[in-house]
Write an enzyme that holds these catalytic residues in place. Sequence first.
Site, PDB file in Angstrom:
ATOM      1  N   LEU A  88     115.316 -35.691  46.521  1.00  0.00           N
ATOM      2  CA  LEU A  88     114.692 -36.479  47.574  1.00  0.00           C
ATOM      3  C   LEU A  88     113.332 -35.877  47.898  1.00  0.00           C
ATOM      4  O   LEU A  88     113.239 -34.689  48.202  1.00  0.00           O
ATOM      5  CB  LEU A  88     115.553 -36.484  48.843  1.00  0.00           C
ATOM      6  CG  LEU A  88     116.949 -37.068  48.682  1.00  0.00           C
ATOM      7  CD1 LEU A  88     117.762 -36.851  49.937  1.00  0.00           C
ATOM      8  CD2 LEU A  88     116.885 -38.531  48.341  1.00  0.00           C
ATOM      9  N   GLU A  89     112.300 -36.693  47.832  1.00  0.00           N
ATOM     10  CA  GLU A  89     110.950 -36.265  48.192  1.00  0.00           C
ATOM     11  C   GLU A  89     110.700 -36.731  49.625  1.00  0.00           C
ATOM     12  O   GLU A  89     110.767 -37.914  49.921  1.00  0.00           O
ATOM     13  CB  GLU A  89     109.924 -36.888  47.250  1.00  0.00           C
ATOM     14  CG  GLU A  89     110.187 -36.622  45.780  1.00  0.00           C
ATOM     15  CD  GLU A  89     109.842 -35.212  45.358  1.00  0.00           C
ATOM     16  OE1 GLU A  89     109.072 -34.540  46.073  1.00  0.00           O
ATOM     17  OE2 GLU A  89     110.338 -34.783  44.301  1.00  0.00           O
TER      18      GLU A  89
END
Length: 83
Positions: free
Chosen positions: A16-17
């Site tokens: 997850l960015e």
Amino acid sequence: MQDYNYVWANCFEITLELSCCKYPPTSELQQEWENNRESLLAFIEKVVHIGVKGFVRDAVTEAGLENATIVVAGIAHNITAGK
């Protein structure tokens, strides 16, 4: 590592960015958490029950089957049951 775990360990990992900044300053981490907390929890609630889970058992004796191959039509990746 994600590809290896998916193919060889039956483990599906994600990344997850949270922002465009690869290395945010320590002083901004709390705000990043607060900005993304509800979305992350909603995502976890959504995906935690997707899929199949349980035990692979013999139809007659109901004994657990180790290393059974699970094949799903239309999905080109088989899963092998553990012990």
